[in-house]
Design an enzyme around this catalytic site. Structure first.
Site, mmCIF file in Angstrom:
data_model
loop_
_atom_site.group_PDB
_atom_site.id
_atom_site.type_symbol
_atom_site.label_atom_id
_atom_site.label_comp_id
_atom_site.label_asym_id
_atom_site.label_seq_id
_atom_site.Cartn_x
_atom_site.Cartn_y
_atom_site.Cartn_z
ATOM 1 N N ASP A 8 -4.904 4.241 9.275
ATOM 2 C CA ASP A 8 -4.144 4.161 8.022
ATOM 3 C C ASP A 8 -3.973 2.688 7.647
ATOM 4 O OD1 ASP A 8 -1.718 6.169 6.587
ATOM 5 O OD2 ASP A 8 -1.764 4.017 6.236
ATOM 6 N N ASP A 103 -6.824 5.607 1.762
ATOM 7 C CA ASP A 103 -6.508 4.646 2.833
ATOM 8 C C ASP A 103 -6.299 5.290 4.197
ATOM 9 O OD1 ASP A 103 -3.803 5.594 2.892
ATOM 10 O OD2 ASP A 103 -3.153 3.566 3.408
ATOM 11 N N GLU A 104 -6.725 6.521 4.362
ATOM 12 C CA GLU A 104 -6.349 7.244 5.575
ATOM 13 C C GLU A 104 -7.464 8.190 6.022
ATOM 14 O OE1 GLU A 104 -2.861 9.462 4.602
ATOM 15 O OE2 GLU A 104 -2.927 10.564 6.480
HETATM 16 P P1 TTP Z 1 0.458 5.146 2.351
HETATM 17 O O1 TTP Z 1 -0.492 5.003 3.496
HETATM 18 O O2 TTP Z 1 1.480 6.216 2.405
HETATM 19 O O3 TTP Z 1 1.262 3.779 2.157
HETATM 20 P P2 TTP Z 1 0.773 2.300 2.289
HETATM 21 O O4 TTP Z 1 -0.625 2.197 2.790
HETATM 22 O O5 TTP Z 1 1.028 1.611 0.984
HETATM 23 O O6 TTP Z 1 1.781 1.702 3.329
HETATM 24 P P3 TTP Z 1 1.856 1.900 4.922
HETATM 25 O O7 TTP Z 1 1.646 0.531 5.492
HETATM 26 O O8 TTP Z 1 3.222 2.430 5.180
HETATM 27 O O9 TTP Z 1 0.764 2.853 5.293
HETATM 28 O O10 TTP Z 1 -0.325 5.326 0.987
HETATM 29 C C1 TTP Z 1 -1.552 4.666 0.729
HETATM 30 C C2 TTP Z 1 -1.674 4.264 -0.725
HETATM 31 O O11 TTP Z 1 -1.504 5.413 -1.573
HETATM 32 C C3 TTP Z 1 -0.611 3.293 -1.171
HETATM 33 O O12 TTP Z 1 -0.986 1.932 -0.966
HETATM 34 C C4 TTP Z 1 -0.424 3.618 -2.621
HETATM 35 C C5 TTP Z 1 -0.781 5.068 -2.733
HETATM 36 N N1 TTP Z 1 0.459 5.890 -2.881
HETATM 37 C C6 TTP Z 1 0.923 6.188 -4.147
HETATM 38 O O13 TTP Z 1 0.292 5.813 -5.137
HETATM 39 N N2 TTP Z 1 2.080 6.921 -4.272
HETATM 40 C C7 TTP Z 1 2.791 7.355 -3.188
HETATM 41 O O14 TTP Z 1 3.852 8.000 -3.343
HETATM 42 C C8 TTP Z 1 2.293 7.027 -1.873
HETATM 43 C C9 TTP Z 1 3.043 7.484 -0.632
HETATM 44 C C10 TTP Z 1 1.143 6.305 -1.772
HETATM 45 MG MG MG Z 2 -1.259 3.277 4.445
#
Ligand code: TTP
Ligand code: MG
Length: 352
Positions: A8, A103-104
């Protein structure tokens, strides 16, 4: 026994913006919609998170928490192309990958022979490649089942990894909070707590039949996870099931004519989006979504094998007339549902 890695990216959209504009690195930033258009935050960097800025928070509220917050308009095309680069790095290690979002991803490295088959070292190598080649950081979780790999990838974020080896699964799960299990949202967590269940160990005394009665299908998931069980494998065929466009309006609307003009704009965007994705996609249904000023959301879709403006507008008008009940409307959207490639194959007529 299988070996899963969950990768992630760290504050993905925000990290991309900081990478491409280093002047932002030491500032609280968020990627999200314009405050004037009642936008919401997609993600925030870690500096902004210290102020409580979070995904899905309205931008106006985020700016109240952190007045110096710099809000950046999302560049989805850039994030998407980086996501493809991340995918190609992961594919060097295994083809058993389930891409969950931009991103995952989950990787099944059970049969991977690189690094003497050490999932820990493989995860490290993937994160190293991502960092070296894309100048972005990722975190990883390593575990013998999928849900624990996902939970583990959050444990040493950002830029870290966490391993739950098979012999530690029981101990880890025992003290795990039920709210951490993917699929257990706020409402279910509250209901579980009301029944006296906070941690997985609390579920062990509970009867499976009772859990299913209270929570339906989720009940059996909670029961299994609480026993460390997750039989899911990586789903390499996972693909988009729908494509939609929606917009939160800058002001609530009350007349069908206003709705009509919004729907027309949204239709044009949806058409543009569809033309950018795969040309061979097959549409199964199309539909509309309306959110009222009391936040109730209603959707309506029906089988329709192509994108068609008049039909969508008719559908929207029916929903407007039948379900609005004099409420204002704050969000409108349109979408198409796609036929999965597996189903498409079955539906294709045999060639003569
Ligand atoms: P996430 O992996 O949930 O968050 P992140 O990568 O920004 O942060 P973390 O370090 O905690 O993993 O989500 C990945 C991307 O998806 C995030 O950069 C933006 C998008 N996203 C949205 O657009 N809306 C949302 O509600 C969420 C949770 C994510
Ligand atoms: Mg993330």
């Amino acid at each position: 026994m299988r070996k899963f890695i969950h990768i992630d990216m760290d504050s993905f959209y925000a990290s991309v913006e900081m990478r491409d504009n280093p002047a932002l690195r030491n500032l609280p930033i968020a990627v999200g919609g314009d405050v004037k258009k009642r936008g919401v935050i997609s993600t925030a960097n870690y500096i902004a998170r210290q102020y409580g800025v979070r995904s899905a928070l309205p931008t106006a509220q985020a700016l109240k928490l952190c007045p110096m917050l710099k809000v950046i308009t999302p560049r989805y095309d850039v994030y998407k192309s980086i996501s493809y680069q991340i995918r190609s790095i992961m594919l060097r290690y295994t083809h058993l990958i389930e891409f969950v979002s931009l991103d995952e991803a989950y990787l099944d490295v059970t049969d991977c022979t690189l690094y003497q088959g050490s999932a820990t070292l493989i995860a490290q190598a993937i994160r190293h490649d991502i960092n070296k080649e894309l100048d972005l950081t990722a975190s990883a979780g390593i575990a013998p089942v999928k849900f624990l790999a996902k939970i583990a990838s959050d444990m040493n974020k950002p830029n870290g990894q966490f391993v739950i080896p098979p012999q530690s699964v029981d101990e880890f799960v025992h003290s795990l909070e039920l709210a951490k299990i993917p699929g257990v949202g706020k409402v279910s967590a509250k209901k579980l707590a009301d029944l006296g269940m906070i941690k997985c160990s609390d579920v062990l005394k509970y009867d499976l039949a009772k859990l299913i009665r209270e929570f339906g299908k989720l009940g059996s998931v909670i029961y299994e996870r609480s026993h460390g069980i997750d039989e899911r494998t990586v789903n390499i065929d996972r693909e988009r099931k729908s494509i939609g466009v929606e917009r939160t309006l800058s002001e609530d609307i009350h007349s069908w004519n206003d709705c009509l003009s919004e729907m027309k704009k949204i239709y044009d965007e949806l058409e543009a989006r569809l033309s950018k994705v795969r040309s061979d996609l097959s549409i199964l249904k199309q539909g509309v979504k309306i959110k009222f000023d009391d936040f109730q959301i209603t959707t309506q879709e029906h089988i329709h094998s192509k994108l068609e403006k008049e039909d969508l507008i008719d559908l929207a008008q029916t929903v407007w007339n039948e379900r609005r009940q004099d409420r204002g409307v704050r969000l409108v959207g349109m979408h198409v549902s796609l036929i999965g490639s597996q189903l498409a194959k079955q539906l294709r007529l045999p060639e003569i």
